[in-house]
Scaffold this active site. Structure first.
Site, PDB file in Angstrom:
ATOM      1  N   CYS A 157      -1.716  -4.778   4.680  1.00 32.66           N
ATOM      2  CA  CYS A 157      -2.558  -5.798   5.570  1.00 32.66           C
ATOM      3  C   CYS A 157      -3.479  -5.374   6.646  1.00 32.66           C
ATOM      4  CB  CYS A 157      -1.477  -6.633   6.419  1.00 32.66           C
ATOM      5  SG  CYS A 157      -0.171  -7.576   5.144  1.00 32.66           S
TER       6      CYS A 157
HETATM    7  C1  BEZ Z   1       2.097  -4.335   3.755  1.00 33.46           C
HETATM    8  O1  BEZ Z   1       0.865  -4.913   3.980  1.00 33.46           O
HETATM    9  O2  BEZ Z   1       1.869  -3.050   3.527  1.00 33.46           O
HETATM   10  C2  BEZ Z   1       3.199  -4.723   3.091  1.00 33.46           C
HETATM   11  C3  BEZ Z   1       3.441  -6.096   3.763  1.00 33.46           C
HETATM   12  C4  BEZ Z   1       4.618  -6.740   3.291  1.00 33.46           C
HETATM   13  C5  BEZ Z   1       5.423  -5.969   2.217  1.00 33.46           C
HETATM   14  C6  BEZ Z   1       4.982  -4.993   1.589  1.00 33.46           C
HETATM   15  C7  BEZ Z   1       3.829  -4.219   1.976  1.00 33.46           C
END
Ligand code: BEZ
Length: 208
Positions: free
Chosen positions: A45
């Site tokens: 994210c």
């Molecule tokens: C991420 O943004 O890296 C992420 C968010 C939730 C689960 C897995 C990865």
């Protein structure tokens, strides 16, 4: 029921990093990209929000407003924005909705319980000036989206909204387009007086 293409994007009022927003009022007659991310302070994210911030000028040129969402608080969004700036070199320059009660997430079916009970999936909604939904995309938490592809689809949506054409596989701005099959050759001749390449009666290629 899930939101489908052609539906009116549901309206809502929510707290964001730029104050309380009533979605339809905030959007006005612009295009909009409403997208959710699973959780603040997560790596994928972080890269997505930094990259989207870098595309601000590309979205503005297309008259598109961008708004993000997760089920975290405004306070978390703001604290995380500093991390995004530290690591991606830019902070989010669009509002981020705080949806701790999942009101907007439920309205837009952004929680898929068989994937996660608590986190939103990576949804993207592209919404037209008349508030109809033109595109929905759903990615899992483990896969970052391609926001260049979001821009590419917006280019196609904006072109095909006003011209009687469709865009072929892997099309990008400036490439040849396809005359809508519903258009007769007589109608097409009026709109495309320079002619077209008729590869099949239903596959008529014309320069953009
Ligand atoms: C991420 O943004 O890296 C992420 C968010 C939730 C689960 C897995 C990865």
């Amino acid at each position: 029921m899930a939101i489908q293409l052609g539906d009116i994007a549901p309206d809502f009022t929510a707290d964001t990093t730029e104050g309380t927003i009533s979605f339809h009022d905030w959007k006005g007659i612009s295009w909009a990209v409403l997208f959710s991310h699973p959780k603040d302070f997560t790596p994928v994210c972080t890269t997505e929000l930094g990259y989207t911030a870098r595309l601000a000028e590309d979205f503005a040129q297309r008259n598109v407003k961008v708004i993000g969402l997760s089920c975290d608080s405004v306070q978390d969004h703001l604290a995380w924005s500093q991390d995004i700036e530290d690591t991606q070199g830019i902070r989010p320059n669009f509002p981020m909705i705080a949806d701790p009660n999942r009101t907007v997430a439920n309205l837009y079916d952004m929680i898929h319980p068989n994937a996660s009970d608590t986190m939103t999936v990576r949804s993207v909604f592209v919404i037209a000036p008349d508030n109809t939904v033109k595109l929905t995309i759903t990615y899992p938490a483990s896969t970052g989206r391609n926001f260049d592809e979001v821009l590419r689809v917006i280019d196609s949506l904006q072109l095909t909204a006003t011209k009687k054409v469709a865009t072929p596989v892997n099309w990008k701005q400036g490439d040849d387009v396809i005359i809508l099959p519903a258009l007769s050759n007589e109608e097409a001749a009026e709109l495309f007086p320079n002619g077209w390449d008729e590869q099949k009666p239903y596959l008529r290629v014309v320069s953009q």
